[in-house]
Scaffold this active site. Sequence first.
Site, PDB file in Angstrom:
ATOM      1  CG  PHE A   1      -1.760   1.367   1.002  1.00  0.00           C
ATOM      2  CD1 PHE A   1      -2.638   0.986   0.615  1.00  0.00           C
ATOM      3  CD2 PHE A   1      -1.336   3.081   1.682  1.00  0.00           C
ATOM      4  CE1 PHE A   1      -3.488   2.489   0.578  1.00  0.00           C
ATOM      5  CE2 PHE A   1      -2.362   3.762   1.691  1.00  0.00           C
ATOM      6  CZ  PHE A   1      -3.809   3.216   0.739  1.00  0.00           C
TER       7      PHE A   1
ATOM      8  CG  ASP B   1       5.639   3.782   1.350  1.00  0.00           C
ATOM      9  OD1 ASP B   1       5.975   3.994   2.831  1.00  0.00           O
ATOM     10  OD2 ASP B   1       4.825   3.459   1.207  1.00  0.00           O
TER      11      ASP B   1
ATOM     12  CE  LYS C   1      -0.161   5.336   7.874  1.00  0.00           C
ATOM     13  NZ  LYS C   1      -1.897   5.625   7.979  1.00  0.00           N
TER      14      LYS C   1
END
Length: 386
Positions: A127, A212, A241
Amino acid sequence: MNALMNTYARFPLTLVRGQGSRVWDDAENCYLDFISGIAVDTLGHAHPKMTQALSAQAATMLHCSNLFHIPKQQQLAATLCADSGLGAAFFCNSGAEANEAAIKLARKYFYDQGSSRRTVISATRSFHGRLLSTLTATGQDKVKVGFDPLPPGFIHVPLNDLDALKSVINQQSAAILLEPLQGEGGVNIADAAYLQGVRKLCDEHGLLLMFDEVQTGIGRCGTMFAFEQAGVKPDILTLAKGLGGGVPIGAMLATDAVAASFGPGTHGSTFGGNPLSCTAALTVLEVIEEESLLANVKARGEQLMQGLKAIQARFPVIKEVRGQGLLIGAELSVEAAPLIAQAREAGLLVLSAGPNVLRLLPPLNVSEAEVDEALVTLATVMERTQ
Ligand code: PLP
């Protein structure tokens, strides 16, 4: 009437405030928060140092255009570069934006060399975000339906399969984009040997390795970056995040050689790295160090992992417990949603990663007693749902 677009399957709960690892709903019910805003609330809620730093910054300057020098942005870039061993940083506002920046930089790097390499290879079940570029990089069909035409230049291979990767590398390949541990895709760990093999392949074929770490970075996995555990350094790294501890900020870091391909006008962001978001990120990094949170993540992660394994021994509906640090998944032989609802009713907030994996993401400063409490709640809920 609901004036919001219906983009989220929301839990039937309205959270209004938080303190440490606990949150309260609008009826004053208290919950232990093992979601942390999906790996965002690094320091838990209302950490006094964060509150103080943000208030002071708000009273000084919230925003300043990137047309000007921003000292805190430079300080944050220097800290992240020192921590990661990379050369330069670009700031944006989210994980998807950080990955978009990474994809653009990789392509520009090869363009600058007169090379036609453009393709980004990523993993199935990955993702990477919901922008057109990043949903195309994402290895899950469900996020792509209805959004074609998708941009060309993306292919996918299964994680932990070096031969599969080798078989797709060609003269068009520019970069490999991987999560060292797939969060949304089911808490799937990329083996250290696989990541080392990928690094070697990148070096042999002149490809860029992009990690990532939007979900895994900033201490979540027990080291500042998850890639440290495999002993493999990327050419490009993305963060978001947990970096801002709740204030939106994303970052894309690269080696000096690669970063040199971004010059004025090639990329940008109005809000990216403004004084407020950089203050938040600097505070997160300071507190991680001051409160020895990496050690806490390792200890609490181990406690949670062992506790879940003990629950697994009693309830075979748990097929496997896996993860790193405080990014832990319990794969179930049934749907996770009913269990998540039961846990919520019992005062524990947890989420899923795919239909069958229960995902636990407490704040990095969660206490031993809070982890014990979560384990007791989970065991009780498992007993009830047997
Ligand atoms: N990359 C990874 C690994 C993620 O887990 C996420 C979000 O879950 C993203 C990218 C997208 O981040 P954002 O929602 O901030 O755009």
